[in-house]
Every structure is written in structure tokens, then in C-alpha cells.
Design a protein around this motif. Structure first.
Motif, mmCIF file in Angstrom:
data_model
loop_
_atom_site.group_PDB
_atom_site.id
_atom_site.type_symbol
_atom_site.label_atom_id
_atom_site.label_comp_id
_atom_site.label_asym_id
_atom_site.label_seq_id
_atom_site.Cartn_x
_atom_site.Cartn_y
_atom_site.Cartn_z
ATOM 1 N N GLU A 155 -9.198 4.704 4.734
ATOM 2 C CA GLU A 155 -8.016 3.916 5.070
ATOM 3 C C GLU A 155 -7.983 2.641 4.236
ATOM 4 O OE1 GLU A 155 -5.740 1.911 8.914
ATOM 5 O OE2 GLU A 155 -7.839 2.516 9.063
ATOM 6 N N GLY A 156 -6.913 2.442 3.517
ATOM 7 C CA GLY A 156 -6.752 1.240 2.715
ATOM 8 C C GLY A 156 -7.485 1.263 1.388
ATOM 9 N N HIS A 157 -8.178 2.350 1.089
ATOM 10 C CA HIS A 157 -8.891 2.438 -0.199
ATOM 11 C C HIS A 157 -7.860 2.543 -1.317
ATOM 12 C CE1 HIS A 157 -11.526 3.745 -3.410
ATOM 13 N NE2 HIS A 157 -12.585 3.554 -2.629
ATOM 14 N N TYR A 158 -7.992 1.672 -2.309
ATOM 15 C CA TYR A 158 -6.933 1.582 -3.314
ATOM 16 C C TYR A 158 -6.822 2.826 -4.188
ATOM 17 C CZ TYR A 158 -10.253 0.691 -7.135
ATOM 18 O OH TYR A 158 -11.246 0.803 -8.078
ATOM 19 N N ALA B 70 0.851 -1.197 0.000
ATOM 20 C CA ALA B 70 0.000 0.000 0.000
ATOM 21 C C ALA B 70 0.888 1.249 0.000
ATOM 22 C CB ALA B 70 -0.923 -0.003 1.210
ATOM 23 N N GLN C 19 0.159 4.086 -0.584
ATOM 24 C CA GLN C 19 -0.596 5.261 -0.168
ATOM 25 C C GLN C 19 -0.019 5.903 1.095
ATOM 26 O OE1 GLN C 19 -1.868 2.394 -1.193
ATOM 27 N NE2 GLN C 19 -3.932 2.574 -2.037
ATOM 28 N N ILE C 20 0.562 5.085 1.978
ATOM 29 C CA ILE C 20 1.035 5.647 3.239
ATOM 30 C C ILE C 20 2.141 6.679 3.008
ATOM 31 C CG2 ILE C 20 0.427 3.550 4.498
ATOM 32 C CD1 ILE C 20 4.040 4.371 4.322
ATOM 33 N N GLU D 147 -11.878 6.175 8.367
ATOM 34 C CA GLU D 147 -12.703 5.278 7.562
ATOM 35 C C GLU D 147 -13.691 6.103 6.716
ATOM 36 O OE1 GLU D 147 -12.487 2.177 7.135
ATOM 37 O OE2 GLU D 147 -11.182 1.497 8.735
ATOM 38 N N GLY E 235 3.559 1.753 7.320
ATOM 39 C CA GLY E 235 3.358 0.735 6.294
ATOM 40 C C GLY E 235 4.139 -0.539 6.538
#
Length: 378
Positions: free
Chosen positions: A171-174, A21, A23-24, A168, A138
């Protein structure tokens, strides 16, 4: 790994551990460079990750036309040309054979990750003009642990540690890499629309214990891996114990080893023997023939009878040890011992008393001093 260049002007560096990920990295950059006041804009971004993680970071962050690193810079007025972030600053974890790892699956992989992280933190913190901000957000949990521990070992007062928190359902959304200046609508796995302006990014600062100033300078040697660094740090906290190896001319200060030249080793051996025998400290201006002979005997005990320096050493102390000669030997020995950091105080040649009654000695308890014999002889 190449050495890190030392700069004359203050610089910032961001170091992240990442998995699948990336994204972090942009989320942390957003928290530092956009939200923070005053802004922390890194001059370089380093990432420790696996081969798969590196490929994802290159494709999603560094693509010249679509990469989210460049999008963030364009959105918030950052100059990407002033930030060293490229495939060269993405550090891929490799196994003992030099092969890149796709994942961290076993103890050997964990050790490889730990060694890479420790070496990178060690090198970055060598530059006194650089402030390092490390993010543990990460990658595998062990990677975050290693990064935090490495910063505890090598971190200086200016260095920082953080974890980025994303609300939320972002978080973790691609598709979510940071809140863009112009909000967009994304969709969750349940096809629920969400607006990026509702995303909250929090950079949580993590306090950590800075051990660097209390540890041996030998800890920051190139090539010291994670396990060895931990062992050396632990050894630095043990009670002092001195061991002199006359065969190898090595001084063992607990688990640290120093090697001296024969004449400097002999000087230290002479004072160590006096300390072990409970003899009084020595005045530099009063080292007459009797004391000089003790020093010479120490030199004979560790040197080769055919050594070319013997005649020179004998001549230097023929009528006693001159104060300048004493000072030179003491200075050389203490300079080597200073590599031990604050622990050197227990082993250093110490000054006692005040002028004109200044004396010098080892202050270790006699039972803490061990002298291994040598096969050499006069």
C-alpha cells in the motif's frame, strides 16, 4: 461541461478520485476487471484530481511505452482501445477563475472539488444504459466524501461504490500499481525485498442509500452545484407548503420554484383558492358558468388587461369549461409539478371518487396554501 452521450447498449464506467497516488486507479481496475467474477470491464475511466495528480496519472499510467494502464491491459488481456481513458477523461479541479488547482487547501477549493464531482456523477448517471462504479480510495478525504454523497443523490440501482484495500507493505509503494502476471521483486524504504505475488488487493463494496427516486427532477439540472444539490435534497424532505406568487406566476413548493403560463397558472390558482376556502372538489363535466367565472377571475387577477390571449380564454369558457379544456389544463399543470419527483403528490391536482362521480382538487391542508397578491388587475 459537455453532456454525456446516451448509448443504446449497456456500458460500464469507472470513476475515481485521486491525489498524488495514481496507483489506486490501476489497483481498482485490477480488482474489477481481473479479480471480480463476473468481470467489470469499464468502457471508460474518469478521474477527478488536481493538476499535479493529473500530471502523475498521465506520466505513470498513460505513457504509451511504460504506462501501467497499458501494462495491466497487456498482462491480463484487456483491450486498451476499448477503454476510453486518456488525458480528456482526467478531470482537473479548477478554482472560480478557471485556474487548475495544485491542491485542495481551503473551503473554496473544497467547494470547487465538490461541484466538479457532483456534475460529473450527475452527467454519467443520465445514461440509463451505463453502470457507474465509483471508487473513493484516492485523493483527500473530503473528495471521497463528496463522491459518496453525490452517488447517494444521483445513483441508480445498478451503480456501485467501493474502496480498494492493498496489503502491507505494498500500500502506497511508489512502484506498485497492481500485481503483474509475472511477479517482480520490489524494495521497501528499508531496502527489504518484497515479491508482488504476495500482494493482496481487496475491493470493498460500500453500501449507500439511493435517494434519487425520492428527490425532485430539478435536482439533476445542469449547473446545480454540491451545496445547492444538498439544499434541494433537504428541501424535498420537508413537509409540503404551497405558495403562489401572482406577480411572477411562480409556484413555490417549499424551496422549489415552477413557472407556468398565465392560463395554466390561473387554472391552478382557481383550484388552490377553492382548496384554501375549503370548497368541494370539482367534476370536469360539471364546470358550468359559475365555476368558469371563478377560473376567469383567477385569470384576470394575474394577466395583463391588454393581453391578446384574453379574448381567446374568455371565448373558450364562455358557456362553462368544456371537459377537454379542463383535462388539458390539468395535464399541463401536473406535468410541470411532476418535475418535483415523488414530492409532487402533495401539490398535484388529484382525482377523488370513482366514475361517474370523479372529482378533482388540491388535497393540501388550507393552512399550507399561501397566495401572494399581484398588482395586475382586470
Amino acid at each position: 461541461m459537455e453532456s454525456v452521450e446516451t448509448h443504446s447498449t449497456p456500458r460500464n464506467a469507472l470513476l475515481c478520485v485521486a491525489g498524488l497516488a495514481p496507483q489506486i486507479i490501476t489497483e481498482t481496475l485490477y480488482g474489477l476487471a481481473v479479480q471480480r467474477d463476473p468481470a467489470f470491464v469499464p468502457d471508460s475511466i474518469h478521474v477527478v484530481t488536481t493538476q499535479e495528480g493529473a500530471e502523475r496519472a498521465r506520466l505513470t499510467l498513460l505513457d504509451p511505452s511504460q504506462g501501467y494502464f497499458y501494462r495491466l491491459c497487456a498482462d491480463y488481456g484487456l483491450d486498451p482501445e476499448q477503454i476510453d481513458f486518456s488525458a480528456e477523461t482526467i478531470h482537473v479541479i479548477r478554482d472560480q477563475h478557471g485556474q487548475p488547482l495544485d491542491d485542495i487547501r481551503d473551503p473554496a477549493h473544497n467547494e470547487a472539488a465538490a461541484d466538479l464531482i457532483v456534475d460529473l456523477v450527475r452527467r454519467l448517471t443520465q445514461d440509463p444504459q451505463l453502470t457507474l462504479h465509483a471508487s473513493i480510495a484516492g485523493g483527500r478525504k473530503t473528495m471521497g466524501y463528496y463522491l459518496g454523497y453525490a452517488l447517494s443523490l444521483f445513483g441508480r440501482p445498478q451503480d456501485e461504490l467501493s474502496h480498494v484495500l492493498v496489503s502491507e507493505p505494498f500500500e502506497g509503494h511508489y512502484q506498485f500499481f497492481y500485481p503483474p502476471r509475472t511477479p517482480v521483486v520490489l524494495y521497501t524504504r528499508e531496502q527489504k525485498p518484497i515479491r508482488t505475488s504476495d500482494a493482496e488487493i481487496t475491493l470493498a463494496q460500500i453500501p449507500f442509500v439511493r435517494l434519487r427516486d425520492g428527490l425532485s427532477d430539478l435536482l439533476v439540472e445542469e449547473g446545480v452545484g454540491f451545496s445547492e444539490a444538498v439544499n434541494r435534497a433537504q428541501a424535498s424532505l420537508k413537509p409540503p407548503r404551497l405558495e403562489l406568487d401572482l406577480e411572477r406566476l411562480e409556484i413555490h413548493c417549499r424551496d422549489e420554484t415552477l413557472t407556468l403560463s398565465p392560463v395554466n397558472f390561473a387554472f391552478y390558482l382557481w383550484l388552490a383558492r377553492r382548496a384554501r376556502n375549503g370548497e368541494p372538489p370539482v367534476a370536469r363535466q360539471e364546470v358550468g358558468p359559475e365555476y368558469a367565472q371563478q377560473f376567469l377571475q383567477a385569470y384576470y387577477d394575474i394577466s395583463n388587461p391588454m393581453a391578446g390571449d384574453r379574448e381567446r380564454v374568455e371565448k373558450a369558457v364562455k358557456e362553462g369549461m368544456p371537459p377537454d379544456y379542463f383535462d388539458q389544463r390539468k395535464s399541463h399543470v401536473n406535468r410541470e409539478l411532476n418535475k418535483l419527483g415523488p414530492a409532487a403528490d402533495a401539490y398535484r391536482i388529484q382525482q377523488t371518487g370513482s366514475r361517474p362521480r370523479v372529482r378533482y382538487q388540491l388535497t393540501l391542508d388550507p393552512e399550507k396554501i399561501e397566495i401572494r397578491p399581484s398588482t395586475r388587475g382586470p
